[in-house]
Scaffold this active site. Structure first.
Site, short mmCIF file in Angstrom:
data_model
loop_
_atom_site.label_atom_id
_atom_site.label_comp_id
_atom_site.label_asym_id
_atom_site.label_seq_id
_atom_site.Cartn_x
_atom_site.Cartn_y
_atom_site.Cartn_z
N GLU A 56 0.83 -1.20 0.00
CA GLU A 56 0.00 0.00 0.00
C GLU A 56 0.87 1.26 0.00
O GLU A 56 1.87 1.34 0.72
CB GLU A 56 -0.89 -0.01 1.25
CG GLU A 56 -1.82 1.18 1.38
CD GLU A 56 -2.67 1.13 2.64
OE1 GLU A 56 -3.67 1.88 2.70
OE2 GLU A 56 -2.35 0.36 3.57
N LYS A 142 -9.19 3.09 -3.02
CA LYS A 142 -9.65 2.62 -1.71
C LYS A 142 -10.98 3.28 -1.37
O LYS A 142 -11.12 4.51 -1.42
CB LYS A 142 -8.59 2.96 -0.66
CG LYS A 142 -8.78 2.30 0.70
CD LYS A 142 -7.58 2.61 1.58
CE LYS A 142 -7.63 1.87 2.91
NZ LYS A 142 -6.44 2.15 3.73
N CYS A 176 -5.68 -2.77 2.37
CA CYS A 176 -5.64 -2.70 3.83
C CYS A 176 -7.01 -3.00 4.44
O CYS A 176 -7.56 -4.07 4.20
CB CYS A 176 -5.08 -1.34 4.27
SG CYS A 176 -4.26 -1.39 5.90
#
Length: 319
Positions: A56, A142, A176
């Site tokens: 990430e 995200k 994540c």
């Protein structure tokens, strides 16, 4: 007349996957790009990887331990200037960093999923960039930045949930803590993801349980790449809350590769940088889905349904 014997088993369909565990220098995107190129090239040329996953925010950086001068209801001038530096370190899509990595995967004939911070006007997004032998293939933004990340990153929408068909397997990404969103996972399973790529900075032991659970739930391979980041990768003029000793570990790794039946194939990697590889038997996908397919034969659409809004959302249109 003799009867024919049993058919010979089909040749195994395999794919070599690699997850990269490394730290990206903060506020130095040129150096991070050079490092990303080196790591992808090593994974492919020296380890035979056909799919490579980087952590990430590898391009653009993950500012672990920095508060950007934020308290509830107030921001400081110093924090604003720190964000200016962070904004400057992000990458444009399309842009020169994307072009460089696209040229690399075309040269190497591989697929890569690279964590990055995308700059779109005044807003930053945490993204996973997809590359292949044809170059740049798309991105995933995200959907929900976690906690204080929301002060830095905007939210993605349903238009950037790609599952990329490589010709041998289908790649998708959850970044994540998106991996904790059950409806997001369900949408990705319905798209037929085979290789679930999980760029992250979560180094807790509990992350390992989540990766094994997703592999079992989705009946897919999970490729989780985490940063291993020390204080000395941050500029000397910033002060992370974890401490100022150069060897202080800010992000402790834990990269891992898991099979569709939840077996750990490589890792978790701790205590330093490295590249994990595993040869994936793609026939394990069908073997695992024999008794469980979360959006297929084990689903109950008469009881549960999920509606996904896949439209791009824009504040202004028609100009």
């Amino acid at each position: 007349m003799t009867s024919p014997g049993p058919a010979a088993p089909a040749s195994p369909r395999t794919l070599t996957a690699a997850v990269v565990q490394a730290g990206a220098p903060l506020f130095d995107t040129r150096a991070a790009l050079v490092r990303a190129e080196e790591l992808v090239r090593e994974a492919v040329s020296e380890r035979g990887a056909e799919v490579v996953v980087l952590p990430e925010a590898f391009l653009g950086g993950y500012p672990k331990g920095l508060d950007f001068g934020i308290t509830v209801g107030s921001r400081t001038p110093a924090g604003r200037d720190l964000f200016r530096r962070y904004h400057a370190a992000a990458v444009d899509v399309p842009g020169p960093e994307v072009d460089t990595l696209a040229a690399l995967t075309r040269e190497l004939g591989c697929h890569a999923v690279v964590g990055a911070v995308e700059r779109r006007g005044g807003t930053l997004y945490c993204v996973a960039l997809f590359f292949g032998p044809a170059g740049y293939l798309g991105l995933h933004r995200k959907l929900m930045p976690t906690a204080a990340e929301r002060s830095l990153w905007g939210q993605g929408d349903g238009s950037t949930l790609p599952v990329i068909d490589t010709g041998t397997a289908r790649l998708g990404a959850g970044i994540c803590w998106e991996n904790y969103m059950p409806l997001f996972r369900t949408a990705m399973y319905a798209k037929g993801v085979d290789l679930w790529c999980a760029p992250t900075v979560d180094d807790r032991d509990s992350w390992q349980a989540s990766m094994r659970h997703i592999a079992l739930e989705g009946r897919c391979f999970v490729l989780s790449a985490n940063q291993y980041l020390r204080r000395d990768a941050l500029p000397s003029d910033v002060r992370p809350v974890q401490g100022d000793s150069p060897d202080t570990v800010l992000i402790g790794g834990g990269s891992v590769i898991v099979s569709p039946l939840g077996e750990v194939l490589a890792g978790p990697l701790r205590d330093g940088e490295g590249i994990l590889t595993a040869v994936l038997d793609l026939d394990d996908l069908a073997r695992a889905r024999f008794d469980f397919d979360p959006t297929g034969h084990y689903a109950r659409p008469d009881v549960f349904t999920l509606q996904v809004d896949g439209l791009a959302r824009s504040t202004v249109s028609g100009i």
